[in-house]
Structures are given as structure tokens and as C-alpha cells.
Design a protein around this motif. Structure first.
Motif, PDB file in Angstrom:
ATOM      1  N   HIS A 107       0.843  -1.203   0.000  1.00 60.21           N
ATOM      2  CA  HIS A 107       0.000   0.000   0.000  1.00 60.21           C
ATOM      3  C   HIS A 107       0.877   1.252   0.000  1.00 60.21           C
ATOM      4  CE1 HIS A 107      -2.995   2.990   0.789  1.00 60.21           C
ATOM      5  NE2 HIS A 107      -3.929   2.075   0.538  1.00 60.21           N
TER       6      HIS A 107
ATOM      7  N   ASN B 202      -6.529  -4.621  -6.301  1.00 60.35           N
ATOM      8  CA  ASN B 202      -6.783  -3.403  -5.532  1.00 60.35           C
ATOM      9  C   ASN B 202      -6.520  -3.699  -4.063  1.00 60.35           C
ATOM     10  OD1 ASN B 202      -7.565  -1.712  -7.644  1.00 60.35           O
ATOM     11  ND2 ASN B 202      -9.663  -2.463  -7.575  1.00 60.35           N
TER      12      ASN B 202
ATOM     13  N   ALA C 156      -6.174   1.449  -4.008  1.00 62.85           N
ATOM     14  CA  ALA C 156      -4.919   1.640  -4.741  1.00 62.85           C
ATOM     15  C   ALA C 156      -4.646   0.360  -5.524  1.00 62.85           C
ATOM     16  CB  ALA C 156      -3.776   1.920  -3.775  1.00 62.85           C
ATOM     17  N   THR C 157      -4.064   0.493  -6.690  1.00 62.56           N
ATOM     18  CA  THR C 157      -3.699  -0.673  -7.487  1.00 62.56           C
ATOM     19  C   THR C 157      -2.320  -1.143  -7.058  1.00 62.56           C
ATOM     20  OG1 THR C 157      -4.975   0.150  -9.355  1.00 62.56           O
ATOM     21  CG2 THR C 157      -3.308  -1.520  -9.834  1.00 62.56           C
TER      22      THR C 157
END
Length: 158
Positions: free
Chosen positions: A66, A103, A134-135
């Protein structure tokens, strides 16, 4: 940073990791602590990373995909003495059973509630919200640590 870390300087659940580490060393005499590797998949902001870094001599291999957690983690690590930083290998990816793109979701009120692929609400936090996903990229741990054999037959070694 959580209230516990702000008040006490550490995350209490990390104590279990150092206790298990010490117990393993005691049960396996003959292993030099500095030759052991602590693997942390999902290091989050690095609370347990820092505890293992300062309370053991192990090398640390850590994963945190992340971007916001990674920012906190790297900011904390870079502020440490080089002698300690040299023991850390940080991978900014997720770990799974096969390579993938996914994700990752983080609760807005709890960075510890960061989950790949879906949201999971804390039962103690009614109305909990999540930041925009977030990808991230995921790699298989076996691929990262693949050991290729370089064996030759006796005929080629003569």
C-alpha cells in the motif's frame, strides 16, 4: 500512528513476534541470530519491523504494497542508523500464490485494516469508511526466492 504507539512507543501485539523469535532460537541451538531471516508479509507502517530490528540481530525481508503505508514505513526506516537499515530488504509489492494485479483497500480510521481485494469492516467501528482503492502488484513468494540449481554432471566438471 495509533494511540497505542503514540502513548507506549510500540504496538503490543509485536511482543508476540519477538517472544516467538526468542523461543525458536532457544529451541534450535547452534543458529546464529544474525544468520536468521524474519519475513514480514504486510509490514503496514512498520511497527513490528522496528521492534524486530531493534530487539534482534536478524535480517528482515519485508513486503508492503500500500503506497500510504509504504511512505510511513520507508520514512521510518530512512531515519534509522545505516547499521540497522543494512539488515532490511523491502519489497513494495504484495505476496500471493501467483503474480497478479489487484486493488488494496485501507480503512480511513485504521491503517491496520488494509486488505487486498475487498474491504473488511472492523466490528468495533460501525460506519467505518475506506479510502479509494490503490492498485498493487502481487508476486508469488516462490518466484521471488526461487533458487536455481547450477549442478553439472561429473563429465562436464572434469
Amino acid at each position: 500512528v495509533s494511540g497505542m504507539i503514540a502513548n507506549w512507543g510500540f504496538w503490543s501485539q509485536c511482543n508476540q513476534l519477538t517472544a516467538l523469535f526468542r523461543e525458536w532460537i532457544k529451541d534450535h541451538p547452534g543458529h546464529a541470530e544474525e544468520d536468521l531471516i524474519y519475513l514480514d508479509v504486510g509490514a503496514n507502517i512498520g511497527s513490528c519491523v522496528m521492534q524486530m530490528l531493534y530487539s534482534t540481530k536478524a535480517k528482515l525481508v519485508i513486503f508492503e504494497p500500500h503506497p500510504l503505508n509504504l511512505l510511513k514505513l520507508t520514512s521510518t526506516l530512512i531515519a534509522q542508523p545505516m547499521e540497522l537499515r543494512k539488515r532490511v530488504a523491502l519489497f513494495p509489492i504484495g505476496v500471493g500464490d501467483q503474480p497478479a494485479k489487484s486493488n488494496i483497500y485501507m480503512a480511513t480510521n485504521n491503517r491496520g485494516n488494509t486488505i487486498v481485494g475487498t474491504t473488511v469492516k472492523d466490528p468495533d467501528s460501525p460506519g467505518q469508511r475506506f479510502a479509494q482503492a490503490a492498485t498493487i502488484y502481487i508476486e508469488a513468494l516462490d518466484d521471488i526466492f526461487a533458487v536455481k540449481s547450477n549442478k553439472r554432471s561429473n563429465a562436464t566438471n572434469s
